[in-house]
Design a protein around this motif. Structure first.
Motif, PDB file in Angstrom:
ATOM      1  N   GLU A  62      -5.722 -45.100  39.673  1.00  0.00           N
ATOM      2  CA  GLU A  62      -5.808 -45.279  41.103  1.00  0.00           C
ATOM      3  C   GLU A  62      -4.344 -45.268  41.494  1.00  0.00           C
ATOM      4  O   GLU A  62      -4.226 -44.547  42.672  1.00  0.00           O
ATOM      5  CB  GLU A  62      -6.620 -46.607  41.570  1.00  0.00           C
ATOM      6  N   PHE A  63      -3.556 -46.058  41.025  1.00  0.00           N
ATOM      7  CA  PHE A  63      -2.095 -45.879  41.373  1.00  0.00           C
ATOM      8  C   PHE A  63      -1.444 -44.639  41.376  1.00  0.00           C
ATOM      9  O   PHE A  63      -0.739 -44.006  42.292  1.00  0.00           O
ATOM     10  CB  PHE A  63      -1.220 -46.858  40.691  1.00  0.00           C
ATOM     11  N   ASN A  64      -1.783 -44.036  40.391  1.00  0.00           N
ATOM     12  CA  ASN A  64      -1.116 -42.626  39.886  1.00  0.00           C
ATOM     13  C   ASN A  64      -1.796 -41.519  40.879  1.00  0.00           C
ATOM     14  O   ASN A  64      -1.096 -40.681  41.287  1.00  0.00           O
ATOM     15  CB  ASN A  64      -1.146 -42.271  38.450  1.00  0.00           C
ATOM     16  N   VAL A  65      -3.322 -41.543  41.060  1.00  0.00           N
ATOM     17  CA  VAL A  65      -3.531 -40.748  42.092  1.00  0.00           C
ATOM     18  C   VAL A  65      -2.996 -40.895  43.228  1.00  0.00           C
ATOM     19  O   VAL A  65      -2.525 -39.875  44.244  1.00  0.00           O
ATOM     20  CB  VAL A  65      -5.208 -40.784  42.078  1.00  0.00           C
ATOM     21  N   GLY A  66      -2.933 -42.288  43.925  1.00  0.00           N
ATOM     22  CA  GLY A  66      -2.288 -42.521  45.141  1.00  0.00           C
ATOM     23  C   GLY A  66      -0.850 -41.799  45.103  1.00  0.00           C
ATOM     24  O   GLY A  66      -0.633 -41.400  46.201  1.00  0.00           O
ATOM     25  N   VAL A  67       0.103 -41.847  43.954  1.00  0.00           N
ATOM     26  CA  VAL A  67       1.309 -41.103  44.326  1.00  0.00           C
ATOM     27  C   VAL A  67       1.306 -39.612  44.563  1.00  0.00           C
ATOM     28  O   VAL A  67       2.041 -39.208  45.396  1.00  0.00           O
ATOM     29  CB  VAL A  67       2.136 -41.566  42.833  1.00  0.00           C
ATOM     30  N   TRP A  72       1.460 -35.094  48.236  1.00  0.00           N
ATOM     31  CA  TRP A  72       0.980 -33.837  48.513  1.00  0.00           C
ATOM     32  C   TRP A  72       0.957 -34.041  50.098  1.00  0.00           C
ATOM     33  O   TRP A  72       1.106 -33.101  50.840  1.00  0.00           O
ATOM     34  CB  TRP A  72      -0.353 -33.792  48.059  1.00  0.00           C
ATOM     35  N   ARG A  73       0.755 -35.202  50.756  1.00  0.00           N
ATOM     36  CA  ARG A  73       0.824 -35.271  52.198  1.00  0.00           C
ATOM     37  C   ARG A  73       2.217 -35.007  52.612  1.00  0.00           C
ATOM     38  O   ARG A  73       2.433 -34.317  53.720  1.00  0.00           O
ATOM     39  CB  ARG A  73       0.489 -36.662  52.784  1.00  0.00           C
ATOM     40  N   VAL A  74       3.145 -35.504  51.831  1.00  0.00           N
ATOM     41  CA  VAL A  74       4.655 -35.175  52.345  1.00  0.00           C
ATOM     42  C   VAL A  74       5.149 -33.534  52.094  1.00  0.00           C
ATOM     43  O   VAL A  74       5.638 -33.065  53.205  1.00  0.00           O
ATOM     44  CB  VAL A  74       5.616 -35.969  51.601  1.00  0.00           C
ATOM     45  N   ALA A  75       4.496 -33.040  51.107  1.00  0.00           N
ATOM     46  CA  ALA A  75       4.472 -31.869  50.987  1.00  0.00           C
ATOM     47  C   ALA A  75       3.981 -30.763  52.049  1.00  0.00           C
ATOM     48  O   ALA A  75       4.666 -29.843  52.575  1.00  0.00           O
ATOM     49  CB  ALA A  75       4.264 -31.253  49.638  1.00  0.00           C
ATOM     50  N   PHE A  76       2.698 -31.333  52.456  1.00  0.00           N
ATOM     51  CA  PHE A  76       1.925 -30.730  53.537  1.00  0.00           C
ATOM     52  C   PHE A  76       2.775 -30.947  54.658  1.00  0.00           C
ATOM     53  O   PHE A  76       2.733 -29.892  55.807  1.00  0.00           O
ATOM     54  CB  PHE A  76       0.563 -31.253  53.609  1.00  0.00           C
ATOM     55  N   PRO A  89       1.329 -40.927  56.490  1.00  0.00           N
ATOM     56  CA  PRO A  89       1.234 -42.341  56.463  1.00  0.00           C
ATOM     57  C   PRO A  89       1.912 -42.930  55.044  1.00  0.00           C
ATOM     58  O   PRO A  89       1.865 -42.065  54.118  1.00  0.00           O
ATOM     59  CB  PRO A  89      -0.173 -42.460  56.482  1.00  0.00           C
ATOM     60  N   PHE A  90       2.465 -43.927  55.341  1.00  0.00           N
ATOM     61  CA  PHE A  90       2.969 -44.616  53.857  1.00  0.00           C
ATOM     62  C   PHE A  90       1.938 -45.428  53.161  1.00  0.00           C
ATOM     63  O   PHE A  90       1.823 -46.884  53.431  1.00  0.00           O
ATOM     64  CB  PHE A  90       4.163 -45.737  54.443  1.00  0.00           C
ATOM     65  N   THR A  91       1.189 -44.854  52.547  1.00  0.00           N
ATOM     66  CA  THR A  91       0.138 -45.505  51.731  1.00  0.00           C
ATOM     67  C   THR A  91      -0.260 -44.701  50.528  1.00  0.00           C
ATOM     68  O   THR A  91      -0.479 -43.529  50.724  1.00  0.00           O
ATOM     69  CB  THR A  91      -1.026 -45.679  52.786  1.00  0.00           C
TER      70      THR A  91
END
Length: 224
Positions: A62-67, A72-76, A89-91
């Motif tokens: 779960e942690f690694n998927v979160g990273v 991906w959000r930052v790249a988008f 978001p920072f999450t």
């Protein structure tokens, strides 16, 4: 596919904001640097857990998927797509309201033998394709020199189009999504999150393609 990558072109987009997104994203880059260190260490832990038990520790998964989801959000938002002006978001958790989403199904069981070879040997053909997408080192006397990948070229085209027309070229967005989808599928496989070999397929468009239902092979007559 156990990996779902979605992105929604979030128009209208600012004509100028992309010029300063590198500055706005500095806090994310700092956080992702430390998350990346933790990701690497925990992937090594997961490697040995899978090797000896055939299971990926769920909390680590779960942690690694979160990273990956955060990246991906930052790249988008940033220079992987420039497809939204909504600040990421920072999450580590899934953010259903955000236009970029990544979901990876948790594998209840993984091959203990496959973990030894899939992340380097079996994934080599995909690494070559991903290198074409994201760019590779060009060599030469300057060790920092690199060749721009297709993603960088297309994002530049999108940025110039935004600057002069305020519109994002739909064909460019669809192609970018296909390359990111391919890359994230390979990442999930290489980082041991699935045993499902990534397809050699450029699934373009914002939404993850819906798999066609399998045929039952039963032929029915008229009226049935």
């Amino acid at each position: 596919m156990p990996v779902r990558v979605d992105g929604r072109l979030d128009e209208p987009l600012s004509r100028w904001l992309w010029l300063v997104k590198w500055l706005l994203l500095i806090p994310h880059y700092i956080v992702l640097f430390f998350l990346g260190i933790a990701f690497t260490v925990l992937t090594v832990v997961a490697f040995f857990a899978i090797l000896f038990t055939g299971r990926y520790p769920r909390s680590i998964f779960e942690f690694n998927v979160g990273v990956l989801r955060w990246a991906w959000r930052v790249a988008f938002y940033g220079y992987g797509a420039l497809a939204t002006d909504r600040y990421p978001p920072f999450t580590l958790k899934d953010a259903p309201e955000y236009p970029a989403r990544l979901r990876i199904e948790y594998p209840e069981q993984l091959s203990r033998g496959l973990v030894l070879v899939k992340w380097w040997l079996l994934a080599i053909p995909h690494y070559l394709v991903v290198a074409l997408f994201v760019g590779v080192g060009a060599g030469g006397d300057d060790a920092g020199r690199s060749a721009a990948g297709l993603v960088g070229v297309l994002v530049l085209i999108a940025a110039v189009a935004l600057l002069f027309t305020t519109r994002y070229l739909p064909g460019v967005f669809n192609f970018l999504m296909g390359m990111h989808r391919w890359t994230l599928r390979v990442a999930a496989y290489a980082f041991l999150m699935t045993d499902r070999y990534p397809p050699f397929r450029l699934d373009m468009g914002g939404a993850e393609p819906v798999p066609e239902p399998a045929s039952t092979g039963v032929v029915t007559g008229p009226g049935r």
